[in-house]
Design a protein around this motif. Structure first.
Motif, PDB file in Angstrom:
ATOM      1  N   HIS A  28       3.087  22.912 -11.074  1.00  0.00           N
ATOM      2  CA  HIS A  28       3.535  24.129 -10.983  1.00  0.00           C
ATOM      3  C   HIS A  28       2.925  25.215 -11.961  1.00  0.00           C
ATOM      4  CE1 HIS A  28       7.381  23.883  -8.730  1.00  0.00           C
ATOM      5  NE2 HIS A  28       7.569  22.733  -9.227  1.00  0.00           N
ATOM      6  N   ASP A  50       7.701  29.916 -11.008  1.00  0.00           N
ATOM      7  CA  ASP A  50       6.593  30.126 -10.396  1.00  0.00           C
ATOM      8  C   ASP A  50       6.932  30.708  -8.830  1.00  0.00           C
ATOM      9  OD1 ASP A  50       7.025  27.754  -8.933  1.00  0.00           O
ATOM     10  OD2 ASP A  50       5.139  26.798  -9.630  1.00  0.00           O
ATOM     11  N   LYS A  51       8.432  30.635  -8.679  1.00  0.00           N
ATOM     12  CA  LYS A  51       9.035  31.080  -7.403  1.00  0.00           C
ATOM     13  C   LYS A  51       8.816  30.040  -6.199  1.00  0.00           C
ATOM     14  CE  LYS A  51       7.563  35.807  -8.350  1.00  0.00           C
ATOM     15  NZ  LYS A  51       6.868  36.772  -7.865  1.00  0.00           N
ATOM     16  N   MET A  52       8.576  28.841  -6.653  1.00  0.00           N
ATOM     17  CA  MET A  52       8.308  27.761  -5.544  1.00  0.00           C
ATOM     18  C   MET A  52       9.063  26.620  -6.262  1.00  0.00           C
ATOM     19  SD  MET A  52       4.194  27.862  -4.644  1.00  0.00           S
ATOM     20  CE  MET A  52       3.516  27.744  -6.362  1.00  0.00           C
ATOM     21  N   ARG A  54       8.672  22.271  -5.141  1.00  0.00           N
ATOM     22  CA  ARG A  54       7.633  21.268  -4.954  1.00  0.00           C
ATOM     23  C   ARG A  54       8.575  19.806  -4.703  1.00  0.00           C
ATOM     24  NH1 ARG A  54       2.281  21.805  -5.732  1.00  0.00           N
ATOM     25  NH2 ARG A  54       1.566  23.958  -6.434  1.00  0.00           N
ATOM     26  N   ILE A  68       5.283  21.491  -0.621  1.00  0.00           N
ATOM     27  CA  ILE A  68       5.670  22.976  -1.469  1.00  0.00           C
ATOM     28  C   ILE A  68       6.449  23.726  -0.653  1.00  0.00           C
ATOM     29  CG2 ILE A  68       4.248  25.004  -2.545  1.00  0.00           C
ATOM     30  CD1 ILE A  68       1.734  23.216  -2.549  1.00  0.00           C
ATOM     31  N   GLN A  70       7.524  27.501  -0.489  1.00  0.00           N
ATOM     32  CA  GLN A  70       7.212  28.819  -0.956  1.00  0.00           C
ATOM     33  C   GLN A  70       7.835  29.892  -0.071  1.00  0.00           C
ATOM     34  OE1 GLN A  70       3.188  29.164  -1.411  1.00  0.00           O
ATOM     35  NE2 GLN A  70       3.072  31.160  -2.340  1.00  0.00           N
ATOM     36  N   HIS A  72      10.321  32.332  -1.822  1.00  0.00           N
ATOM     37  CA  HIS A  72      11.108  33.191  -2.785  1.00  0.00           C
ATOM     38  C   HIS A  72      10.558  34.154  -3.361  1.00  0.00           C
ATOM     39  CE1 HIS A  72      15.280  31.191  -2.409  1.00  0.00           C
ATOM     40  NE2 HIS A  72      14.723  30.172  -2.746  1.00  0.00           N
ATOM     41  N   SER A  90      17.906  31.594  -6.081  1.00  0.00           N
ATOM     42  CA  SER A  90      16.919  32.198  -6.739  1.00  0.00           C
ATOM     43  C   SER A  90      17.567  33.382  -7.570  1.00  0.00           C
ATOM     44  CB  SER A  90      15.790  32.635  -5.820  1.00  0.00           C
ATOM     45  OG  SER A  90      14.866  33.390  -6.349  1.00  0.00           O
ATOM     46  N   TRP A  98      15.483  24.458   3.167  1.00  0.00           N
ATOM     47  CA  TRP A  98      14.208  24.224   3.947  1.00  0.00           C
ATOM     48  C   TRP A  98      14.231  22.862   4.378  1.00  0.00           C
ATOM     49  CZ3 TRP A  98      10.635  27.539   1.689  1.00  0.00           C
ATOM     50  CH2 TRP A  98      10.982  28.412   0.807  1.00  0.00           C
ATOM     51  N   CYS A 103       8.536  21.364   5.630  1.00  0.00           N
ATOM     52  CA  CYS A 103       8.648  22.238   4.264  1.00  0.00           C
ATOM     53  C   CYS A 103       8.745  23.644   4.576  1.00  0.00           C
ATOM     54  CB  CYS A 103       7.138  22.119   3.601  1.00  0.00           C
ATOM     55  SG  CYS A 103       7.027  20.389   2.730  1.00  0.00           S
TER      56      CYS A 103
END
Length: 428
Positions: A28, A50-52, A54, A68, A70, A72, A90, A98, A103
């Motif tokens: 991250h 980090d907006k992600m 995992r 991952i 991704q 947001h 978020s 998801w 993913c």
């Protein structure tokens, strides 16, 4: 590396034992805010600044990032796993669903006008709370907003959902003109509210706190509500009547987190301690000490009480005796979340890493630790460190842990220049 030993010839001899830092997961690029486990515990999901999000394998010899998520546009505040899906909330005001296998983001839930604070899932529905003073109910399969629960005067934080079809729920208690399924929300307006799932209307308002309600829980029968607040207290309530039953007093600073385990309630606070309470009487039975900053997250697991703190450390206690069994030291700043899988403890920190610790043998070692045939004081512990230096170790053996902590104390978790505590007090 162990921190139990003896001096021989002026030198410190360290004894090794089971229990150490196994791995650091550092993929991250921002602080870890939240964690969730799959039903079988084989996959850990983490949400980050980090907006992600995992996905990590937890039961393999080495934990690996296996996915991952991704999409947001701002940091992730909350995360849950439901069947073969991950759901994330978020600060970008949305919720995303998801597919674990691909993913891919399969649904986006839009409607909140402020950051999403918390999410819970019942299987058919997702409930969310937000700074926009509302909670919402969403269809899990279509992302349609089916209910808006509006009435709080400030941001909404914790939620509890009490379904009426559970066998251990006394349906007769809920004599609200056929309103069976109940949502309860806690707010920065100092109140909690119960809502009819069928109509979206307020059923009861739980008044009595003088600060933000930060955390909530309910008894297994769905009849008693517990609320923790920045006013330093925990209160219990009759859900059907909205009446305050007891006030749990003992913390000296805001209550940040709680866990209800049958007849025992566990809490963590900004006063640097955790506590256990007998819910029937409201009495504090144990105080778990040692941290040098707020206890921001807690976990009860098979007789162990685990705490994560703003001091960057996690601690493992015998929940019954209160004796401290382990200190996990290695994060450079606050721990925000913890999870346990078998003999592994996972800690997520604002330093951007997830650390994996070996806690095997702790349950067997609960009791009196011995050194050279003499009983060790209950407050002493073994320290699990990633490279404990000799200066720290000398201080530990001499009982001078204060110097250890002052020398090594990390910077508290901050966002926008404010610590977690400062941000929390801004709610009041």
């Amino acid at each position: 590396m162990g921190a139990q030993g003896s001096k021989q010839g002026g030198q410190v001899k360290k004894k090794k034992y089971k229990g150490h830092l196994i791995q650091t997961l550092d993929q991250h690029d921002g602080g870890i805010n939240c964690m969730s486990l799959s039903e079988d515990g084989s996959v850990l999901a983490t949400g980050s600044e980090d907006k992600m999000a995992r996905l990590w394998s937890t039961k393999t010899e080495e934990c690996e990032c296996i996915g991952i998520l991704q999409g947001h546009e701002d940091y992730i505040t909350c995360i849950i796993m439901e069947d073969n899906f991950v759901v994330t909330g978020s600060a970008d005001k949305t919720i995303r669903k998801w597919d674990i296998c691909t993913c891919d983001c399969v649904l986006i839930f839009s409607g909140h006008s402020s950051p999403v604070n918390r999410i819970i899932c019942t299987g058919d529905f997702i409930f969310s709370s937000s700074y926009d003073r509302t909670s919402r109910c969403w269809d899990f399969d279509s992302a349609e907003c089916v209910r808006i629960f509006s009435g709080h005067k400030r941001g909404v934080y914790p939620m509890v959902f009490i379904p009426a079809d559970e066998e251990d729920v006394n349906v007769d208690t809920f004599d609200w003109e056929g309103n069976k399924d109940i949502l309860i929300t806690g707010s920065a307006d100092f109140t909690a509210r119960s809502w009819s799932f069928e109509t979206g209307k307020t059923l009861k308002i739980f008044k009595g706190h003088t600060g933000t309600i930060t955390c909530m829980g309910a008894d297994p029968a769905g009849q008693i509500l517990y609320t923790g607040s920045t006013d330093t207290t925990v209160k219990s309530w009759n859900i059907a009547k909205g009446e305050n039953l007891k006030t749990f007093e003992g913390h000296n600073a805001p209550v940040l987190c709680m866990s209800v385990q049958n007849k025992i309630l566990y809490t963590g606070s900004s006063d640097w301690t955790g506590k256990s309470w007998v819910v029937e009487f409201g009495d504090c039975t144990r105080t778990y000490k040692g941290h040098k900053h707020s206890v921001s997250c807690i976990k009860f697991c098979d007789g162990l009480f685990i705490t994560g703190s703003g001091d960057g450390m996690a601690r493992v206690f015998d929940s019954k005796s209160g004796s401290q069994q382990r200190i996990m030291k290695g994060h450079s700043t606050s721990i925000n979340c913890v999870q346990v899988v078998d003999d592994r403890l996972f800690t997520g920190s604002h330093d951007g890493t997830v650390k994996v610790w070996d806690i095997s043998g702790v349950r067997e070692e609960i009791g009196v630790l011995k050194e050279d045939g003499e009983e060790e004081d209950e407050e002493e512990t073994r320290i699990i460190l990633d490279g404990l230096n000799d200066e720290d170790y000398e201080d530990y053996l001499n009982g001078d842990t204060e110097s250890m902590y002052l020398r090594d104390s990390p910077v508290p978790n901050t966002r926008n220049g404010k610590s977690n505590n400062d941000q929390l007090m801004d709610m009041v």
